[in-house]
Design a protein around this motif. Structure first.
Motif, PDB file in Angstrom:
ATOM      1  N   ARG A  81       0.801  -1.229   0.000  1.00 40.29           N
ATOM      2  CA  ARG A  81       0.000   0.000   0.000  1.00 40.29           C
ATOM      3  C   ARG A  81       0.834   1.279   0.000  1.00 40.29           C
ATOM      4  N   LYS A  82       2.163   1.173   0.117  1.00 39.39           N
ATOM      5  CA  LYS A  82       3.010   2.373   0.208  1.00 39.39           C
ATOM      6  C   LYS A  82       3.685   2.672  -1.129  1.00 39.39           C
ATOM      7  N   LYS A  83       2.888   3.016  -2.129  1.00 41.97           N
ATOM      8  CA  LYS A  83       3.423   3.294  -3.457  1.00 41.97           C
ATOM      9  C   LYS A  83       4.157   4.625  -3.437  1.00 41.97           C
TER      10      LYS A  83
END
Length: 128
Positions: A81-83
């Motif tokens: 989720r940490k693009k």
């Protein structure tokens, strides 16, 4: 004179480095370049943008993931989720007009990519 050791972030903050000017890439639809296939000479190539194909349902990673997910126990593997990136590297797919040999050419990251757009002309008159 600006400090040579200034970081990109400081340059952006001080409006020295304008991102918008270097984000538009325009590539012509045909390019004369060397053919690695049967031709072994410079020929015209048709340029398209590479697109990722559909994932196979029977690839080993997909089968392993599905079997691990099956049954009780909820989500078993982490979901990313940490693009961090806002752009992708553009890959040009070039097909030789004579022997149909295809090759791929990666180019730099950019936010806006255009294939076969109008060329910029110096001091040109804008027509409406």
């Amino acid at each position: 004179m600006y400090n040579l050791y200034m970081s990109i972030h400081e340059m952006r903050r001080n409006k020295i480095f304008d991102e918008e000017k270097c984000n538009m890439v325009n590539v012509p639809k045909t390019r004369r370049t060397f053919c690695d296939g049967k031709c072994r000479k410079h020929t015209n190539h048709k340029v398209t943008q590479y697109k990722k194909g559909k994932d196979s349902a029977f690839a080993q990673g997909r089968r392993r993931y599905d079997s691990k997910q099956a049954g009780f126990g909820g989500q078993t593997k982490p979901i990313f989720r940490k693009k961090a990136k806002t752009t992708k590297k553009i890959v040009l797919r070039m097909e030789c007009a004579e022997c149909k040999h295809r090759k791929q050419l990666p180019i730099k990251r950019c936010k806006h990519f255009e294939l076969g757009g109008q060329k910029k002309s110096k001091g040109g008159v804008i027509q409406f």
